[in-house]
Design an enzyme around this catalytic site. Structure first.
Site, PDB file in Angstrom:
ATOM      1  N   MET A 113       0.823  -1.207   0.000  1.00  0.00           N
ATOM      2  CA  MET A 113       0.000   0.000   0.000  1.00  0.00           C
ATOM      3  C   MET A 113       0.854   1.253   0.000  1.00  0.00           C
ATOM      4  O   MET A 113       1.815   1.359   0.753  1.00  0.00           O
ATOM      5  CB  MET A 113      -0.902   0.010   1.235  1.00  0.00           C
ATOM      6  CG  MET A 113      -2.148   0.823   1.027  1.00  0.00           C
ATOM      7  SD  MET A 113      -3.063   1.074   2.561  1.00  0.00           S
ATOM      8  CE  MET A 113      -2.420   2.689   3.056  1.00  0.00           C
ATOM      9  N   CYS A 114       0.528   2.146  -0.864  1.00  0.00           N
ATOM     10  CA  CYS A 114       1.230   3.414  -0.909  1.00  0.00           C
ATOM     11  C   CYS A 114       0.545   4.404   0.036  1.00  0.00           C
ATOM     12  O   CYS A 114      -0.492   4.123   0.624  1.00  0.00           O
ATOM     13  CB  CYS A 114       1.213   3.974  -2.332  1.00  0.00           C
ATOM     14  SG  CYS A 114       1.917   2.831  -3.541  1.00  0.00           S
TER      15      CYS A 114
END
Lengths: 276, 276, 276, 276
Positions: free
Chosen positions: A1-2
């Protein structure tokens, strides 16, 4: 996840939001609170406007944001009225600057948290739909950049919301053809240097978080003693994947399947649905 | 202009050819003698086989070869009977590992010196011709990698010469459709870990240089006192874009529009013509 | 907190311990279990011997180990009977290859987990004690490298245990002069390519963990059905900052203030005390 | 041989001098005209002041300047009334950011072209002379940084010329003790953000070149039609290791063993002699 952050308002130094606070974006890159991935150490990027009508500048690196000295220097040296910042946790594609957000096309920036599921299966069909005039501007191999060029193909520069709706519709349709049940998961921010559009959507109806800061005029009423807000214009806004601090009343979660627009004058929050 | 080297024969340490000699490949990267471009400082790559039937290993970096300490360590630590090395001078595309030669697919390696002219004009048409099964293995944006995947599409793994002939024919045909007069300029080396195929061709009939070392048995007769040759098998060969030294009789220029095959048993040199 | 691994025994590919297993070193770099620091993303290094009497080779990088493709290639391509690997979480000094472990001097390697407290206060006095003949080999600015050159000054190459005892004594003495209560915290591994010495010590008597694998002959008796052990010689040993797996009986914690020696013939575990 | 540039005057975008012109600094990095070394591909650095009294910001990279995209972005995005730029050709020490010029201490910047001969022989004695209060700020291993910290030790911040004279005297004296005939070769620029001091000196009396641009008021009289000069204040000056263009009358070579001071009001050119 960014993780990502978008800022619009009174010109401030980038370090104010990237480095200085608890739960700053860089702090988040080391210690996830709400994220599925442990660490955002696969590169980062910053895109900023000078406010002089020029296209944005972009600084991107494959090093972890937390140990990049140049980022510290720039964040202290650059002041901007509108900027994007993104820290990456790769979901597979190569760690290289051209796979690092924000992506830029002309005066537009684009960044994304999420993924296109089974991207290898649909990658080529998605790329085939991109305009010839845009094809050679693609530099990397990520799903996120593909989404950007699809949105550009669908008219991002004239009607951003319609273009993103069409892009998501096309990704879902293509995925469904290949029996991918939930083809897309996303929060997206894009800007032309004047307005910011932020989208929260996923095929499964369980999207990653998206937060808008409360309007400054309201926040100042709420916290009259918080003098660090004094210099910020009433229209100053921050949009983030995760709140930057714990100030009660400061952050508002965007509802599932919604988008927001931040621009001088009126802001807007409205439902988002892919167009099929 | 890039530079490259291919070695096949008795296992030697990579540093023997990459670092130790006058006019070694790294030395060439700093001081061009025959090249059009001043400096090969835009990254490098090494691909090598262990000789155990495993796919090749690849080490690629965006730093100049001459100042990369890790390259020195590896070149001293790795022994191989067949390896490729390439130093890059970008003709425009991004400096990133995925744009660095040699490219690898399965047990195959590929490296290139030259260019597809007006690549932006024909890029998409060339990519469109690549097999679906290969598309997701493309990681960079260079003309060289596109040529590799076209050759794979045209059967590189079963008939390398025919596949490269068809690839070049297709690139020329596509270029001519867009009024590009001389679409391709190339020396190419490719290998499956057992044989090496090297090609010299350009649309204008004025191709960059390609040199084959003289067979070791002949070279030993010529220089009986040169004991550094003693340990090398008779079949040991080096193929290069530019000679590595000045030993008279050691290097043989491949004629214009020719290819050579180096493999255990018999070597071969034959005319090359694109198939249209 | 850093993490490290030292291997001695039957030649194996580096990837066996660095990449392939659950709780492999790379896996640990992303998810700390026993460590104080969340993430080891500040570079890594590998040092290995070819077993031919040559000095070790070292590959070091400032990228996170988990996303470095070249590390994957090397770990699959290199086989060694004795190697060190280290993943770094900086406690302050610059992220650069010369600050990355293992450090090398001649045929010796050195790596460290821990710190010299208030290093800035004692740094110069410690450096001043280093031999003139060694001074120019110092390339970085870490406490760990300073400890290595002090140990070399105190005779590491002739009597490793005595040299480390004297080094620790000198660091403590220097710290105490400046009212630093607990000057040193360390687990250290060092090798000359034949034996490995590993130390566990801290001024406060509460040192970071150090584990030795059980002798292979005992482990094979314990797990006769575990055929992946079959190819490993009886003397094969792994020393680690944190266990690589959960096999009961496979890992033995070194007691507080102890050191161990692993070498062909007999191993040894003995108390460690700084010499003052 | 390194190359450098110092600018003082009307605020301009860095790209004006770093990238845009023929013989720009980046252009020089690929094609040496007067230099002894072929190529300046061993990293670069930029240091700039915002003009707000804050310490300078520094961006340094180990990549060749000519292929660093981030440098292009910054040079287009940053405007400054006083900045330094440096491109490096290593004379031996490691390629790492901390060995890259300009060096910074407080509000001071320092950059150097040249070398201390037999640096390994005198390194330690030179370092020993550096003030305790400065020692921990040393981050790299270059002769250039050592000269900076010696000059700081000798009072650079209060009397720059006297401090550099004493530094050079001390380096020569130390070298002579070790029978080094010509211990130092240098052009140096240093600044406190208001004035720039530039020195040209070598023990052998044959120093590398140093050029001052002609005062803008004179240049405007000389070239009334050159409207790109219109926006530049009369006091705008550029100091360089090699001229940036071929405009007759625009560049003035500093004589051997001289220094110049550029600051608002009067500039100065005077003889330089080491103090012994």
């Amino acid at each position: 996840m960014c993780r990502w952050l978008a800022y619009s308002g009174s010109p401030i130094k980038l370090e104010e939001l990237l480095l200085k606070r608890d739960h700053s974006l860089i702090d988040q890159s080391l210690h996830s609170r709400m994220g599925a991935t442990t660490t955002n150490g696969d590169g980062f990027g910053v895109g900023w406007y000078d406010g002089d009508g020029e296209p944005p500048r972009v600084y991107r690196s494959t090093h972890p944001a937390w140990n990049d000295r140049n980022l510290n220097e720039l964040a202290a040296g650059i002041k901007s009225p509108l900027f994007f910042a993104h820290i990456r946790a790769s979901t597979g594609s190569a760690i290289q600057e051209t796979n690092t957000h924000p992506f830029r096309y002309g005066k537009w920036l684009w960044m994304h948290n999420g993924l296109i599921r089974d991207f290898n299966t649909v990658h080529r069909e998605l790329v085939n739909r991109i305009d010839d005039a845009l094809f050679n501007s693609i530099e990397g191999t990520t799903d996120s950049e593909t989404m950007f060029y699809l949105a550009l193909t669908f008219g991002l520069q004239s009607d951003p919301v319609a273009a993103v709706e069409e892009m998501v519709g096309f990704v879902e349709e293509t995925g469904h053809k290949h029996d991918i049940e939930q083809p897309i998961q996303m929060t997206i921010a894009t800007t032309d240097g004047e307005s910011i559009w932020a989208f929260r959507y996923s095929s499964e109806g369980d999207s990653r978080s998206l937060w808008f800061s409360t309007r400054m005029d309201e926040l100042k009423l709420l916290y009259p003693a918080l003098h660090q807000l004094d210099d910020l214009s009433d229209e100053t806004r921050v949009i983030v994947s995760e709140p930057l601090g714990d100030l009660p009343g400061a952050w508002n979660a965007a509802p599932e399947s919604h988008y927001g627009v931040v621009h001088p004058g009126t802001d807007k929050l409205a439902p988002f649905a892919p167009s099929h």
